[in-house]
Enzyme design. Structure first.
Site, short mmCIF file in Angstrom:
data_model
loop_
_atom_site.label_atom_id
_atom_site.label_comp_id
_atom_site.label_asym_id
_atom_site.label_seq_id
_atom_site.Cartn_x
_atom_site.Cartn_y
_atom_site.Cartn_z
N THR A 1 -2.82 41.83 -64.65
CA THR A 1 -1.89 41.97 -64.31
C THR A 1 -1.20 41.08 -64.81
OG1 THR A 1 -3.16 42.26 -61.86
CG2 THR A 1 -0.23 41.37 -61.55
N LYS B 1 -8.27 47.87 -61.22
CA LYS B 1 -7.07 46.82 -61.15
C LYS B 1 -7.42 45.50 -61.96
CE LYS B 1 -4.44 49.06 -58.96
NZ LYS B 1 -3.19 49.62 -58.62
N GLN C 1 -9.89 53.99 -60.99
CA GLN C 1 -9.56 53.58 -59.42
C GLN C 1 -10.29 55.23 -58.41
OE1 GLN C 1 -5.56 53.26 -58.99
NE2 GLN C 1 -5.14 53.24 -56.94
N GLU D 1 3.40 59.06 -61.13
CA GLU D 1 4.31 59.34 -60.11
C GLU D 1 5.71 59.96 -60.85
OE1 GLU D 1 5.47 56.49 -56.50
OE2 GLU D 1 4.77 55.37 -58.14
N ASP E 1 1.42 45.69 -62.53
CA ASP E 1 -0.44 45.63 -61.78
C ASP E 1 -0.74 46.66 -62.57
OD1 ASP E 1 -2.25 45.83 -60.26
OD2 ASP E 1 -1.13 47.20 -58.81
N GLU F 1 2.00 49.77 -63.04
CA GLU F 1 2.91 49.55 -61.14
C GLU F 1 4.15 48.75 -61.32
OE1 GLU F 1 0.04 49.31 -58.21
OE2 GLU F 1 0.15 51.48 -58.24
N ARG G 1 -6.15 55.00 -63.63
CA ARG G 1 -6.07 55.35 -62.83
C ARG G 1 -7.23 56.52 -62.15
NH1 ARG G 1 -1.76 53.63 -59.85
NH2 ARG G 1 -0.11 53.42 -60.78
N GLU H 1 6.01 45.59 -59.70
CA GLU H 1 6.20 45.69 -58.60
C GLU H 1 7.16 43.99 -58.96
OE1 GLU H 1 2.46 44.60 -56.84
OE2 GLU H 1 1.99 46.83 -57.96
N ASP I 1 -1.59 42.31 -53.49
CA ASP I 1 -0.69 43.18 -53.79
C ASP I 1 -0.83 44.30 -52.66
OD1 ASP I 1 0.54 44.54 -55.38
OD2 ASP I 1 -0.28 45.63 -55.81
N HIS J 1 6.53 55.48 -52.58
CA HIS J 1 5.04 55.51 -53.10
C HIS J 1 3.81 55.92 -52.99
CE1 HIS J 1 2.23 53.87 -56.91
NE2 HIS J 1 1.59 53.27 -55.58
#
Lengths: 381, 381
Positions: B227, B223, B210, B328, B203, B171, B207, B173, B103, B110
């Site tokens: 996925t 993570k 993490q 975000e 993904d 996420e 948080r 992606e 990844d 970002h």
């Protein structure tokens, strides 16, 4: 006569082919021979190029098979003799198809030493370190068997600086081979139902590439060029006499990380550079034990697959001669090692060969050997 | 009549089984049907449960096969008709056996946004970010196909704090599927000879887990629980009209990262929460292009295998409505999103469904759709 370190109490599994083109198949090492299991046990699960199919049968089959092999070797040598092949007539292959490869960071001394060098203005250990076994995923496609030449990697060593790594290093580690899967969204159960055995690991590391790239998402190209493992996977049962409680932990770990079953392991590692011992890392000094690593790796619901490999991180003990990497042994190159031929080393030079070996106590005061992991540095391309 | 976004200019590959227990096999999507390739092309390489065997034939075979399929569909509908199965009568499976999963972190916005939130006292971008595409290895064994339920992960969220993640996020992606291998110690060649196609990726990210675990070795359990990828792999050729030069870069990248062939991609992503669009990330705004990611990933001699997957990292554009993650969009939960039913969201709640879609310009002013990736959050166990 002292018992062989490759005797009936050891019997590690590997994958071999006879010189001359036979397709790879599964065997166990016995003394200076390989026992061809497909032939000796009349079982086609061993006529494949990896241990994965056999491991997938589960932990009861692992125990039963070991008992059968030991019994045959001990009581019916004539029957197995046709299936024993001298080691010097076989080629050894990567013993497993690696699923995911995770590398931990379980030595207090290694993590502290690297913290001091990489982040001299901070506390050496990050706040999380004593609360969980820190780990990350490595590249499973570049796990190679001992003996595979290691091409010196090139990469960025700073802003606008590109070239062959000038700080090529090793990490002497112990690896754990997963043979028992767990479901997505679930957790791992008993350590001995998931972990088939252990292997020595050399986590080759390019320190200059790593230092530039690793923030904030961790090591990547500084590690992914190659990771070497021993051709022999030592079954957990062979390590029964090596089991110790594991190092005291403070603070007390959370419930899911509570140790069960004494999976600290009293293994004595040796690291040789061009034949000369440069370090003797003691595995029993590791802070986090492999059952804790397994519990942590799956506590979020991540599944395990047959063939997953996880490694301990560099094995470094409290004493200077017990450090499992050159960056620690030479303090990032500032204190070169003197070799017996008068030469010195900071990091690895082209042509250098690094070999990691280990022994464990056996059941009768004898010694069990782990398969060595060795590699020679080739020049950058 | 507008051309279908799933017409002759698209033809993505997937793995399906007919309702009722057939073993999975390879097909291409055409309109609201799947074309059974093993039947239509009389080729057993498609009668397997992943695209890997077909991809291993190499880029010339990819191009030839696509041409044959297009020709058959366009000129001989009667011959292919028996091999077209309505989508609502098939189940879709994970289309590839994933080798390594990497990844990246290629959106300037970002990376800057997360830097501001995770490290408020520092420069948002680390010094290396504009010099190389930062990336790390993820867990390939937990890559799942769209539609797979996502169990909320549990884990450590701080010292002594354990429980279900309270900051479950996504996420959005773009993923790149490697079909052409490269040797250990070598480097990748042309992008289009290695990358078979693209897929949307979610993904999933916890948080709180993490943030506590990720120093110094990067994200791990935050993570690795899941996925998700689309069931459809869009071949590169279908994206010919989407190719753009890629965003300007300063400083000029090193030679090995120099762009070749305009692999910036003008894809318009949409992120839906329970059916409502919450973000429209523009892929063309990404700082690092996928050819650069590929060159970086192999510059150290790391090999590629058929089935490797690498992803772009969160696609976030310069505008607030273009951010590809809830951390975000809600600025780490401090600015909740208002939904049309009057409710608000910071991070994901149990029962929430997130769906990511994307379109690309087609050759004749038409539009190509990428396969969606969707998942619903199940409660922690």
């Amino acid at each position: 006569m002292t018992a062989s370190p490759w005797g009936l109490d050891n019997l590690p599994y590997g994958v071999f082919s006879r010189t001359g083109g036979e397709t790879p198949r599964v065997g166990v090492r016995y003394g200076d021979h390989v026992l061809d299991l497909a032939g000796a046990l009349h079982d086609e699960v061993f006529a494949t190029g990896s241990l994965n199919a056999f491991m997938a049968r589960g932990s009861a089959a692992w125990r039963d098979t070991r008992a059968v092999i030991r019994n045959k070797l001990a009581t019916d040598p004539a029957a197995v003799e046709p299936h024993l092949i001298p080691l010097d007539r076989v080629r050894l292959h990567l013993p497993i198809e690696v699923g995911d490869y995770v590398d931990f960071y379980c030595s207090l001394e290694h993590a502290s030493n690297l913290g001091r060098m990489f982040r001299p203005d901070e506390e050496p250990l990050k706040p999380n370190w004593r609360h969980l076994p820190v780990g990350y995923h490595g590249r499973s496609g570049t796990v190679v068997v001992s003996g595979t030449p290691i091409v010196r990697p090139s990469g960025q060593r700073g802003a606008g600086v590109f070239g062959p790594s000038a700080k090529l290093d090793i990490e002497a580690e112990l690896g754990f081979v997963v043979g028992g899967p767990s479901p997505l969204g679930g957790r791992a159960g008993r350590f001995e139902d998931h972990v088939f055995g252990v292997t020595l690991v050399n986590d080759w590391s390019a320190r200059d590439i790593q230092a530039w790239e690793y923030v904030p998402l961790g090591p990547f190209l500084g590690k992914s060029f190659a990771t070497s493992i021993s051709p022999w996977i030592t079954p957990l049962e062979a390590l029964a006499s090596a089991r110790v409680p594991g190092r005291a932990q403070d603070p007390e770990p959370l419930d899911y990380l509570r140790r069960a079953g004494q999976w600290g392991l009293d293994l004595a590692l040796e690291v040789r550079l061009n034949g000369e011992v440069v370090s003797r890392p003691p595995y029993r000094e590791m802070y986090w034990t492999p059952d804790q690593m397994l519990a942590h790796m799956t506590v979020n619901g991540a599944s395990l697959r047959v063939g997953d490999l996880y490694a301990s991180g560099t094995v470094s003990g409290p004493e200077a001669g017990q450090r499992g990497s050159f960056i620690e042994l030479t303090w990032n190159g500032t204190e070169p090692i003197k070799l017996s031929d008068g030469s010195v080393r900071t990091f690895l030079e082209d042509g250098d060969t690094v070999t990691i070996t280990a022994t464990a106590p056996g059941p009768d005061g004898n010694v069990i050997a782990l398969g060595e992991v060795s590699g020679t540095v080739n020049p950058a391309r």
